[in-house]
Design an enzyme around this catalytic site. Structure first.
Site, PDB file in Angstrom:
ATOM      1  CG  ASP A 132      39.074  18.263  35.550  1.00 16.15           C
ATOM      2  OD1 ASP A 132      38.942  19.123  36.584  1.00 16.15           O
ATOM      3  OD2 ASP A 132      39.208  18.792  34.476  1.00 16.15           O
ATOM      4  CB  CYS A 200      32.192  20.554  32.169  1.00 16.76           C
ATOM      5  SG  CYS A 200      32.796  22.126  33.072  1.00 16.76           S
ATOM      6  CD  GLU A 466      41.789  22.982  32.898  1.00 15.33           C
ATOM      7  OE1 GLU A 466      41.598  21.938  33.013  1.00 15.33           O
ATOM      8  OE2 GLU A 466      40.967  23.957  32.843  1.00 15.33           O
ATOM      9  CB  SER A 494      40.066  23.308  29.568  1.00 15.45           C
ATOM     10  OG  SER A 494      38.789  22.928  29.484  1.00 15.45           O
TER      11      SER A 494
END
Length: 622
Positions: A132, A200, A466, A494
């Site tokens: 990400d 993910c 995170e 997250s």
């Protein structure tokens, strides 16, 4: 190549020698070494997220090489060897001190690609991105370079299947069982949560940002949702990407022509509609900055408008993990993210006239894809949404004077009676102390505690890690005991976090923000009616002044850095410690904490106002 900044190889024999040798080794004509360069880049790191990137980069590079030549129907460019960036694995390092490098990885990706794009002078780039943070750094670099470019997601991972129950599980499932008393059960879930390759799979940060990049126009919409191992990513998409890049070069359509004020607004509205990650409000100021807009929350969308849209106009349309049931591969099976985009376009929520990397407007791209209607199970309609309000809310108040605190409303499972949470402060000066308490004394946490983790912001940690590990454990604790424990931090979460969690509280504790002055037992109020986050004790000027003076004394006695801040023991962490800007400005690393913008431009208004045809009374111009 109008007004191109691309670097051309001149006739100097020293500078030509290696380009001739490279052309021969790559199988292209040395006659093209003096033409503008094109190439493929990818992101790499230590996790399953990145395992499919190399194959896709190789496939695209091969298709690009096949198209390059001197014949009339070929592309007359110099081909460069693929290049890769590096990144931390969020999934593996969450809850550890190494997680400090995750957000910094966005900056490292930007820097690495800046070096490649500018020094090599690429006139056309195709990027394959995974995880990400690297995709955002990649997009930022492409926007700053501003030559024709296009992005493709490597793709999400499939959900795991628990062989004992048959139920779908994922990496968040594994974090949620971290406090389970049976070590064999913990290992069982870990063994089955993440099979195969890909990033993910839920609507966590990766898929939030891939959807954002697609809607912002820099990735073809139909390439966002397919799984990493989907055959289309190797067999069909490479040819399409080369075609689109050639078209962008021919049209002289550049990233800053695509990522404009309304495309950024479109993308953020879609992030609300998919119940996306809180990280999107950390990344969008950085993307806007790279696109030439210095301050997203002033130039593109105000916090007040963001809250109005989320509270009254934009519903959540997806039943997706972590707050729901399905993953991105399920969204792909019902038509892809273009289904969501089409629904929002037809209901008046998006401006369909903005350009995209396919050479079409957003509306034209959706129409060409023969996009189906929402299925009503995985993707809902605006008229009958999965949740009536958008997934995120920005908070002001005496703990968030710069309006930076963010709550993922889509993930709240309880505690907001009448849109109000009132709790008691439970202080931890660092994530590791909280994890130790959750491990050793989980019974010490009580109903309506407001757990506060501070000194973990961009400068304090440094790196703004995170909090998936503690949020997952707290969520499990709350479910088991039927209680509500909120968590507030100057760090971030997250996209897999759920619960009553508030991040990005700023100014951060390390810089003397109000969060530093809270004491154990203080009353903390999160009011979603007024969108304010307050500490009642700090409303008293004398109390505030006394606590601030004590903090300043501690900081001065420690050489100007508060003793609760994390250790910055590498040059990279030192850069973050002394250069990171606030979360509200993107949390990036800039000289003297002053946001740097290449070739600033005005955010020109188009006249389009997002509206919801099913809620005409909510239309409001800001």
């Amino acid at each position: 190549m109008k007004k191109s900044k691309s670097v051309l190889i001149d006739r100097h024999p020293g500078r030509s020698a290696q380009t001739i040798g490279l052309a021969k080794e790559l199988g292209t004509s040395p006659d093209l070494i003096h033409e503008p360069s094109v190439g493929v880049v990818g992101t790499k790191g230590d996790s399953q997220c990145y395992l499919g990137v190399t194959d896709k980069v190789d496939a695209i590079h091969a298709r690009l090489r096949d198209r390059i030549g001197t014949e009339p129907d070929q592309l007359k460019f110099r081909l460069v060897e693929p290049q890769y960036t590096v990144a931390t694995s969020d999934g593996i390092r969450n809850g550890t001190r190494e997680m400090r490098y995750s957000l910094i990885g966005r900056e490292v990706t930007n820097d690495a690609l800046c070096e490649h794009l500018e020094a090599s002078g690429l006139a056309g780039t195709i990027a394959v991105v995974a995880c990400d943070k690297p995709p955002v750094g990649t997009l930022a670099a492409l926007l700053e370079h501003n030559e024709p470019a296009i992005i493709m997601s490597d793709g999400p991972i499939h959900p795991g299947i628990d062989p004992k129950t048959g139920g779908a599980i994922d990496i968040v499932s594994a974090y949620e069982v971290a406090g389970h008393p049976d070590p064999e059960y913990r290992h069982h879930i870990a063994c089955h949560a993440c099979p195969g390759i890909g990033s993910c799979g839920g609507m966590f940060t990766y898929n939030t940002m891939q959807t954002f990049i697609g809607v912002a126009g820099m990735q073809p919409l139909h390439m966002v949702a397919p799984a990493s191992d989907d055959p289309r990513r190797l067999n069909e998409f490479p040819d399409e990407l080369v075609h689109y890049l050639a078209q962008l070069i021919e049209m002289d359509l550049k990233p800053r022509d695509i990522v404009v004020r309304d495309s950024l607004r479109n993308a953020l509205i879609v992030a609300l509609a998919v119940g996306g990650s809180t990280n999107v409000v950390l990344h969008v100021p950085e993307i806007a900055r790279a696109a030439g807009y210095e301050n997203f929350w002033k130039d593109v969308m105000t916090p007040e408008e963001f809250n109005h849209l989320s509270q009254y106009v934009v519903p959540v349309l997806t039943d997706a993990r972590p707050y729901g049931k399905y993953s991105m591969v399920d969204i792909d099976q019902v038509g892809g993210v273009q289904v969501i985009v089409r629904e929002l376009l037809e209901m008046g929520l998006l401006n369909g006239d903005v350009m995209t990397c396919t050479g079409e407007t957003l509306s034209a791209q959706v129409n060409r894809l023969n996009t189906p209607n929402p299925d009503g199970k995985v993707v809902y309609t605006v008229e009958n949404p999965y949740k009536p309000t958008g997934g995120l809310r920005l908070l002001s108040g005496n703990l968030s004077p710069d309006f930076s605190a963010i709550l993922k409303l889509a993930g709240v499972e309880g505690g907001l009676g009448d849109n109000l949470f009132r709790g008691k402060a439970c202080i931890f000066n660092g994530q590791s102390d909280l994890l130790k308490a959750l491990d050793e004394t989980p019974g010490s946490f009580q109903n309506n505690d407001m757990v506060i983790v501070r000194y973990e912001g961009p400068s304090g940690s440094p790196g703004m890690p995170e909090m998936l590990d503690p949020t997952a454990r707290i969520t499990t604790l709350c479910r088991e005991r039927g209680i509500v424990i909120a968590l507030m931090t100057d760090a971030r979460f997250s996209g897999g976090s759920v619960g009553l969690v508030i991040g990005h509280v700023g100014p951060e504790a390390a810089l003397g923000g109000p969060i530093a002055f809270i004491e154990d037992g203080d009353e903390i109020v999160a009011d979603l009616n007024t969108n304010e986050l307050t500490c009642t004790a700090l409303d008293d000027p004398d109390t505030l002044a006394k606590r601030k003076a004590n903090w300043e004394k501690e900081t001065a006695g420690n050489g100007g850095t508060h003793p609760s801040c994390g250790i910055a023991d590498t040059r990279l962490l030192q850069r973050a410690r002394h250069s990171a800007v606030p979360a509200s400005r993107g949390g990036g690393i800039h000289p003297n904490r002053e946001v740097w913008v290449r070739e600033p431009r005005d955010a020109e208004r188009s006249g389009f106002i997002p509206s919801n045809k099913t809620r005409p009374s909510t239309i409001k111009e800001f």
